[in-house]
Design a protein around this motif. Structure first.
Motif, PDB file in Angstrom:
ATOM      1  N   ASN A 294     100.626  43.177   8.627  1.00  0.00           N
ATOM      2  CA  ASN A 294     100.077  42.139   9.508  1.00  0.00           C
ATOM      3  C   ASN A 294      99.735  40.879   8.719  1.00  0.00           C
ATOM      4  N   ILE A 295      99.090  41.046   7.586  1.00  0.00           N
ATOM      5  CA  ILE A 295      98.673  39.877   6.800  1.00  0.00           C
ATOM      6  C   ILE A 295      99.858  39.220   6.111  1.00  0.00           C
ATOM      7  N   THR A 296     100.795  40.008   5.616  1.00  0.00           N
ATOM      8  CA  THR A 296     101.948  39.422   4.925  1.00  0.00           C
ATOM      9  C   THR A 296     102.889  38.727   5.900  1.00  0.00           C
ATOM     10  N   ALA A 297     102.843  39.109   7.165  1.00  0.00           N
ATOM     11  CA  ALA A 297     103.662  38.441   8.178  1.00  0.00           C
ATOM     12  C   ALA A 297     103.072  37.081   8.553  1.00  0.00           C
ATOM     13  N   GLN A 298     101.778  36.910   8.331  1.00  0.00           N
ATOM     14  CA  GLN A 298     101.094  35.682   8.734  1.00  0.00           C
ATOM     15  C   GLN A 298     100.967  34.661   7.614  1.00  0.00           C
ATOM     16  N   ARG A 299     101.067  35.127   6.380  1.00  0.00           N
ATOM     17  CA  ARG A 299     100.947  34.193   5.254  1.00  0.00           C
ATOM     18  C   ARG A 299     101.775  34.692   4.077  1.00  0.00           C
ATOM     19  N   GLU A 300     102.316  33.775   3.319  1.00  0.00           N
ATOM     20  CA  GLU A 300     103.121  34.119   2.153  1.00  0.00           C
ATOM     21  C   GLU A 300     102.220  34.373   0.949  1.00  0.00           C
ATOM     22  N   GLN A 301     102.770  35.067  -0.018  1.00  0.00           N
ATOM     23  CA  GLN A 301     102.124  35.278  -1.312  1.00  0.00           C
ATOM     24  C   GLN A 301     100.774  35.993  -1.207  1.00  0.00           C
ATOM     25  N   TYR A 302     100.693  36.959  -0.294  1.00  0.00           N
ATOM     26  CA  TYR A 302      99.491  37.805  -0.249  1.00  0.00           C
ATOM     27  C   TYR A 302      99.819  39.076  -1.019  1.00  0.00           C
ATOM     28  N   THR A 303      99.216  39.212  -2.183  1.00  0.00           N
ATOM     29  CA  THR A 303      99.549  40.317  -3.087  1.00  0.00           C
ATOM     30  C   THR A 303      98.374  41.276  -3.246  1.00  0.00           C
ATOM     31  N   LYS A 304      98.648  42.379  -3.917  1.00  0.00           N
ATOM     32  CA  LYS A 304      97.587  43.345  -4.206  1.00  0.00           C
ATOM     33  C   LYS A 304      96.483  42.713  -5.048  1.00  0.00           C
ATOM     34  N   ASP A 305      96.893  41.902  -6.010  1.00  0.00           N
ATOM     35  CA  ASP A 305      95.909  41.255  -6.878  1.00  0.00           C
ATOM     36  C   ASP A 305      95.029  40.289  -6.079  1.00  0.00           C
ATOM     37  N   LEU A 306      95.650  39.482  -5.226  1.00  0.00           N
ATOM     38  CA  LEU A 306      94.869  38.539  -4.422  1.00  0.00           C
ATOM     39  C   LEU A 306      93.937  39.281  -3.477  1.00  0.00           C
ATOM     40  N   HIS A 307      94.431  40.359  -2.897  1.00  0.00           N
ATOM     41  CA  HIS A 307      93.622  41.168  -1.985  1.00  0.00           C
ATOM     42  C   HIS A 307      92.378  41.698  -2.706  1.00  0.00           C
ATOM     43  N   LYS A 308      92.583  42.201  -3.903  1.00  0.00           N
ATOM     44  CA  LYS A 308      91.475  42.746  -4.688  1.00  0.00           C
ATOM     45  C   LYS A 308      90.502  41.644  -5.114  1.00  0.00           C
ATOM     46  N   GLU A 309      91.035  40.511  -5.534  1.00  0.00           N
ATOM     47  CA  GLU A 309      90.201  39.422  -6.046  1.00  0.00           C
ATOM     48  C   GLU A 309      89.349  38.780  -4.962  1.00  0.00           C
ATOM     49  N   VAL A 310      89.941  38.562  -3.785  1.00  0.00           N
ATOM     50  CA  VAL A 310      89.168  37.909  -2.719  1.00  0.00           C
ATOM     51  C   VAL A 310      88.096  38.847  -2.171  1.00  0.00           C
ATOM     52  N   LYS A 311      88.349  40.132  -2.193  1.00  0.00           N
ATOM     53  CA  LYS A 311      87.326  41.085  -1.766  1.00  0.00           C
ATOM     54  C   LYS A 311      86.172  41.125  -2.764  1.00  0.00           C
ATOM     55  N   GLN A 312      86.498  40.922  -4.034  1.00  0.00           N
ATOM     56  CA  GLN A 312      85.440  40.865  -5.046  1.00  0.00           C
ATOM     57  C   GLN A 312      84.575  39.622  -4.848  1.00  0.00           C
ATOM     58  N   VAL A 313      85.210  38.523  -4.485  1.00  0.00           N
ATOM     59  CA  VAL A 313      84.456  37.304  -4.183  1.00  0.00           C
ATOM     60  C   VAL A 313      83.524  37.542  -2.999  1.00  0.00           C
ATOM     61  N   LEU A 314      84.060  38.215  -1.981  1.00  0.00           N
ATOM     62  CA  LEU A 314      83.264  38.528  -0.793  1.00  0.00           C
ATOM     63  C   LEU A 314      82.065  39.398  -1.164  1.00  0.00           C
ATOM     64  N   LEU A 315      82.288  40.372  -2.026  1.00  0.00           N
ATOM     65  CA  LEU A 315      81.213  41.262  -2.463  1.00  0.00           C
ATOM     66  C   LEU A 315      80.169  40.504  -3.276  1.00  0.00           C
ATOM     67  N   ASP A 316      80.636  39.649  -4.176  1.00  0.00           N
ATOM     68  CA  ASP A 316      79.712  38.864  -4.994  1.00  0.00           C
ATOM     69  C   ASP A 316      78.861  37.934  -4.133  1.00  0.00           C
ATOM     70  N   ARG A 317      79.481  37.327  -3.134  1.00  0.00           N
ATOM     71  CA  ARG A 317      78.741  36.414  -2.266  1.00  0.00           C
ATOM     72  C   ARG A 317      77.682  37.168  -1.462  1.00  0.00           C
ATOM     73  N   SER A 318      78.022  38.366  -1.033  1.00  0.00           N
ATOM     74  CA  SER A 318      77.069  39.150  -0.245  1.00  0.00           C
ATOM     75  C   SER A 318      75.852  39.538  -1.080  1.00  0.00           C
ATOM     76  N   ARG A 319      76.068  39.775  -2.359  1.00  0.00           N
ATOM     77  CA  ARG A 319      74.964  40.121  -3.258  1.00  0.00           C
ATOM     78  C   ARG A 319      74.040  38.926  -3.510  1.00  0.00           C
ATOM     79  N   GLU A 320      74.616  37.735  -3.444  1.00  0.00           N
ATOM     80  CA  GLU A 320      73.827  36.523  -3.652  1.00  0.00           C
ATOM     81  C   GLU A 320      72.810  36.322  -2.537  1.00  0.00           C
ATOM     82  N   HIS A 321      73.125  36.889  -1.382  1.00  0.00           N
ATOM     83  CA  HIS A 321      72.242  36.706  -0.219  1.00  0.00           C
ATOM     84  C   HIS A 321      71.456  37.976   0.101  1.00  0.00           C
TER      85      HIS A 321
END
Length: 298
Positions: free
Chosen positions: A271-298
Motif C-alpha cells: 500500500n505504501i510503496t504504491a503511493q510513494r516511491e523510494q519507501y525502503t526498509k531503512d526509511l521505514h525503520k528510521e522514521v519510526k525511530q523518529v516517531l518514538l523519539d518524539r513521543s518520549r520528548e512529550h
C-alpha cells in the motif's frame, strides 16, 4: 447500549433490512444515497491539501518525512472539520456477525443493523434447503458446495474456498449449528438462549452513513489497511470503488492510513510503496525511530 445493537425485536420494522429487501438482498456494498456540495472553497482547499500530501511523499529524509506527515495530518483534520457536511454517502452492506461485532465499535460512523434474530432465521431457511447437498459433499466427497446460494446465508472466506475439503467441513458444521438452533426453538427454548449456538459467520445487513471525516480521515482509511481484519478490509475496498463512482473528486484521498506519508505498522506492505516511491526498509525503520523519539520528548 453504548454500541449499535443487533439484539432487536425481529417483528419490528428495521431500516437496514428494509433497504436490503428493496434491492434484492445484495451481498456486496451498494451506495443507496449520496450528497455532495463542493463549493469553490472546498475545491481550492482540496487541491492545497493534495499538495501538502505530495510534499510529505517527496522526501526520504526521516526527520522531514515525520514533520511533513504531521503537517499533512493536521491539514487533513482542519479540512474535514471545516467541510465535513459537504459530502455524505449512505452504503448498504452485508457483513458476518463476527465482523459486525468489530465494526459497531467505530463510534464516529453512524450505522444501522438488522436484528440478529431475523438474520439467524434467514440463514436457517437457506441452509435447510441446501442441507442434502452439503451433507453429501462432506460425507461422501461427491459434488460441490453450492457457494452461490450458501453465501446468501453466511460469509465464507475466499481462502477457505481454495481448500475444498476444509470448505466442505466448514459448511457442514455451520449448517448443523443453524439446524440445531431451529431445533431448540421447536423445543420451546427462547430465541435469546438458542442464539448461543448460532455461528458468527451468518450475514447481517447494515447501513453505514459516511460523512467526509469518516471517508478520508477516520474510519475508511483504517479499514483499507492490510492489517485490518480480512473480511472487513475486502468490503472496505469494495466500498471505496463504489464511493469513487459518486464522489470522484476525493479519489486521491480514499486510501489506507499510510497515505499521510509513512506506515506506522511493524511491517509495511505494498500500500505504501504504491503511493510513494523510494519507501525502503531503512526509511521505514528510521522514521519510526523518529516517531518514538518524539513521543518520549512529550
Amino acid at each position: 447500549y453504548f454500541h449499535y445493537c443487533v439484539f432487536k425485536d425481529p417483528s419490528m420494522p428495521n431500516y437496514a433490512l428494509e433497504e436490503a429487501q428493496l434491492r434484492g438482498m445484495p451481498l456486496h456494498p451498494l451506495v443507496i444515497e449520496n450528497y455532495k456540495h463542493l463549493t469553490p472553497g472546498f475545491r481550492k482547499s482540496l487541491e492545497k491539501l493534495k499538495e501538502i500530501f505530495e510534499r510529505a511523499k517527496s522526501t526520504t529524509n526521516p526527520e522531514e518525512l515525520h514533520n511533513r506527515t504531521m503537517d499533512a495530518m493536521f491539514a487533513l483534520r482542519n479540512f474535514v472539520g471545516e467541510y465535513n457536511e459537504a459530502v455524505r454517502v449512505k452504503i448498504l452492506d452485508s457483513l458476518s456477525w463476527r465482523v459486525w461485532s468489530e465494526q459497531k465499535r467505530h463510534a464516529t460512523l453512524r450505522q444501522n443493523v438488522e436484528s440478529i434474530y431475523s438474520a439467524a432465521d434467514r440463514a436457517y431457511n437457506i441452509v435447510k434447503k441446501l442441507w442434502p447437498e452439503i451433507k453429501k459433499v462432506h460425507e461422501e466427497g461427491e459434488g460441490e458446495i453450492p457457494y452461490e446460494e450458501l453465501e446468501k446465508a453466511i460469509v465464507i472466506d475466499e481462502r477457505m474456498k481454495k481448500n475444498p475439503q476444509l470448505a466442505a467441513t466448514y459448511a457442514y458444521h455451520t449448517a448443523r449449528q443453524l439446524m440445531f438452533y431451529n431445533k431448540l426453538l421447536e423445543e420451546g427454548f427462547e430465541a435469546r438462549d438458542a442464539l448461543y449456538i448460532v455461528p458468527k459467520n451468518i450475514r447481517v445487513r447494515t447501513l453505514e452513513n459516511y460523512d467526509l471525516v469518516n471517508l478520508i480521515d477516520l474510519e475508511l482509511p483504517l479499514r483499507l489497511c492490510s492489517t485490518c481484519e480480512p473480511e472487513r478490509q475486502a468490503t472496505s475496498w469494495e466500498k471505496r470503488d463504489a464511493i469513487i463512482k459518486v464522489v470522484p473528486e476525493i479519489e486521491y484521498f480514499l486510501q489506507p492510513k499510510c497515505h499521510l506519508g509513512f506506515c506506522t505498522e511493524g511491517k509495511y506492505c505494498g500500500n505504501i510503496t504504491a503511493q510513494r516511491e523510494q519507501y525502503t526498509k531503512d526509511l521505514h525503520k528510521e522514521v519510526k525511530q523518529v516517531l518514538l523519539d518524539r513521543s518520549r520528548e512529550h
